[in-house]
Design an enzyme around this catalytic site. Structure first.
Site, PDB file in Angstrom:
ATOM      1  CG  HIS A 223      -1.955  -1.090   1.269  1.00 12.73           C
ATOM      2  ND1 HIS A 223      -1.780  -2.113   1.889  1.00 12.73           N
ATOM      3  CD2 HIS A 223      -3.146  -1.112   0.687  1.00 12.73           C
ATOM      4  CE1 HIS A 223      -2.894  -3.066   1.649  1.00 12.73           C
ATOM      5  NE2 HIS A 223      -3.501  -2.607   0.810  1.00 12.73           N
ATOM      6  N   GLY A 406      24.598   6.122 -26.573  1.00 10.76           N
ATOM      7  CA  GLY A 406      25.777   6.646 -25.847  1.00 10.76           C
ATOM      8  C   GLY A 406      26.838   5.341 -25.733  1.00 10.76           C
ATOM      9  CB  CYS A 408      29.189   4.639 -30.510  1.00 13.73           C
ATOM     10  SG  CYS A 408      30.083   4.200 -31.859  1.00 13.73           S
ATOM     11  CG  MET A 500      28.480   2.219 -40.965  1.00 22.12           C
ATOM     12  SD  MET A 500      28.829   0.793 -39.858  1.00 22.12           S
ATOM     13  CE  MET A 500      30.647   0.072 -40.505  1.00 22.12           C
TER      14      MET A 500
END
Length: 580
Positions: A223, A406, A408, A500
């Site tokens: 609760h 974030g 790579c 890329m």
């Protein structure tokens, strides 16, 4: 508390959220019937079953409890109160009368051990008895944290197990008194304890309490109550061990005992966390030589969006354990019950067949070989590329934040370290084999989307070199173009999409234009083109890759993947220029 922000919730209004929730239950499961004035949900029934009906319920905010467990082999009906508030006596009485109309064997009302529920459900039961209804109540509670209270432990997720045990007995035709007696006995062998990392909030209200980032509340209630103690955060293994130690002590479990475990998501805990908790629970109990017969896990009795979980153990004693296990395994069909045929254990352990993906012969030399001088150039170039990828971690992570996740730089750093390990022991005489090995490394050590893309490109380049006649500049261009084609085919991106491929394409075009000239000049111009290709992505609109999923305002710098290609490609080419 007044300075806290109200928690955002997708509701129509705090006043209507309980009724809207019940309407949603029967919208998704129209086999159930809603009695809206009394906030009661029942199975649809037209004739008398002659058996006992099981009724559950309590405050809302614990969904799917209790309406999610209305169905065959579980509850025949559920009555809902306001959020964290007991339903009024009149609503409970209506539910009892409605179930008795179609279940002349009587009604067993399962009552959570909370003052409001005890009073309101109890009064409804007494009124029902006065009117001639065959009904009994069963107050249940198994919380370890509150077990020293005068009225006993609070009712936690164990209440759902009572729905299952009693529902199975009712389906088998047990009479009212036998069902109640068996449930009372099982309550003696049940214990629950949990933790929460953050509080929940009632609709239209701020969080009920605050937790600091490195602490948890041990013994939190359903609760929204804080726990009995603040404890430091730990790993999943440590937290599970802490909880189970107390449950084991409470139940006086020892080597050779058998249990059924229920792991309850308090509302805001991810599937990933819950699966880890399940594994750690099984491992820890088995380390104590306690047999885990079943694990039931999921959203069962929650506390709105509270981030936390409970573990409930039901000991299976020698004299009754097999009977209770049969009841837990009995057929049941309700929206929220997670037990099924796959919950039953099978013989045999878990493991991989490592022979499946192994080649059955030693790989033979493939494609043209390199001279000793060529081998040194390839080894040195790859080593330089690996070093530069490792050194570029922070830069690539920064470029990947906002428009990516974030990581790579982290991913390419793994690739760099794996390449270094590979070069320590492997031959580079056959470039085709080297590229194939690198494609496997990308798949296993990088992982994720980047690993898949690199693996595809490198394997395609490997196949192109395998069919080449020599290791000249034209053969390497063919391999380069094959890699780009594979990436486009399976990745969906093309030059100009801010990926890329923009670096690879720009460098390849310059390489192709200068392929008949001086080698050193060819490589120098290619180095420049790689850098320019990466820089150009800063002004492109992302049409593929993760950056395409976010607003264009987040993509205000070079693409991280494009810069990563420039890093390793330039490193390789500069090494060759310097040492050729």
């Amino acid at each position: 508390m007044s300075s806290q922000h109200i928690t955002k919730k997708i509701i129509n209004s705090p006043e209507t959220c309980v009724d809207d929730n019940l309407r949603g239950v029967v919208a998704a499961f129209p086999a159930l019937q809603l009695h809206p004035k009394h906030r009661v949900i029942t199975v649809r029934q037209k004739t008398d079953t002659g058996r006992v009906a099981i009724l559950g319920g309590g405050g809302s905010g614990h969904e799917p409890f209790a309406s999610g467990f209305v169905g065959e082999g579980l509850l025949d009906g559920a009555v809902a109160g306001g959020v964290f508030a007991s339903p009024p006596t009149g609503h409970v009485l209506y539910a009892i009368a409605q179930l008795y109309k179609y279940n002349s064997g009587g009604v067993l009302v399962i009552i959570g051990n909370y003052t409001g529920d005890r009073l309101n459900f109890g009064k409804a039961i007494e009124k029902a008895k006065i009117s001639g209804i065959k009904v009994e109540g069963l107050i249940v509670g198994e919380d370890v944290a509150s077990s020293k209270n005068k009225t006993g432990g609070r009712s936690m997720v164990g209440e759902v197990l009572f729905y299952k045990l009693c529902g199975a007995m009712a389906a088998k035709g047990y009479d009212l008194e036998t069902i109640r007696k068996e449930a009372v006995e099982s309550n003696k062998y049940m214990a629950t304890l949990g933790v929460c990392l953050s509080a929940c909030s009632l609709p239209g209200q701020p969080p009920l309490f605050e937790t600091v980032h490195d602490e948890m509340e041990l013994g939190a209630g359903v609760h929204g109550e804080a726990g009995i103690a603040k404890v430091k955060m730990g790993t999943a293994k440590e937290v599970v061990a802490m909880i189970l130690d107390q449950i084991i002590s409470y139940l006086k479990l020892g080597a050779g005992d058998r249990v059924a475990a229920t792991i309850d998501n308090l509302g805001g805990t991810s599937f990933l966390e819950m699966n880890i908790i399940s594994a750690e629970t099984k491992d820890y109990l088995e380390s104590k030589q306690i047999t885990v017969e079943r694990i039931f896990t999921g959203h069962l009795k929650t506390s709105l969006e509270m981030h936390g979980f409970q573990i409930c153990l039901l000991q299976l004693p020698a004299e009754r354990g097999d009977v209770w296990l049969q009841l837990l395994d009995a057929p049941a069909e309700a929206a929220a019950w997670t037990g099924c045929a796959m919950s039953v254990g099978k013989t045999g352990g878990h493991g991989d067949d490592d022979t499946l993906l192994q080649t059955h012969a030693i790989r033979t030399a493939s494609g043209p070989s390199l001279t000793l001088e060529g081998q040194e150039l390839l080894r040195g170039g790859l080593s330089a590329a690996a070093n530069d990828l490792i050194q570029s971690e922070a830069l690539l992570n920064k470029l990947d934040s906002g428009c990516g996740d974030g990581d790579c730089g982290i991913t390419l750093k793994k690739f760099g370290h794996a390449i270094q390990s590979y070069l320590d022991t492997s031959s580079v005489e056959y470039p085709s084999n080297v590229l194939w090995d690198l494609s496997e490394i990308a798949e296993t050590d990088m992982g994720g989307t980047s690993g898949g893309i690199y693996s595809l490109g490198l394997s395609a380049a490997s196949q192109a070199l395998a069919s080449a006649k020599s290791n000249d500049v034209s053969s390497w261009l063919s391999a380069w173009e094959s890699a780009m084609q594979a990436i486009t085919k399976y990745g969906g991106a093309e030059p100009g999409d801010r990926t890329m491929l923009d670096t690879l394409h720009s460098a390849a075009e310059v390489y192709k234009q200068n392929i008949k000239g001086d080698l050193v000049e060819l490589l120098k111009k290619t180095v420049t083109a790689a850098d320019e290709g990466a820089k150009a992505t800063a002004n492109m609109v992302a049409r593929a890759g993760r950056a395409s999923y976010v607003a264009s305002g987040y993509a205000h710098d070079e693409d991280a993947g494009a810069r990563a290609v420039a890093v390793w490609l330039q490193a390789i080419l500069k090494y060759i220029i310097k040492n050729k």
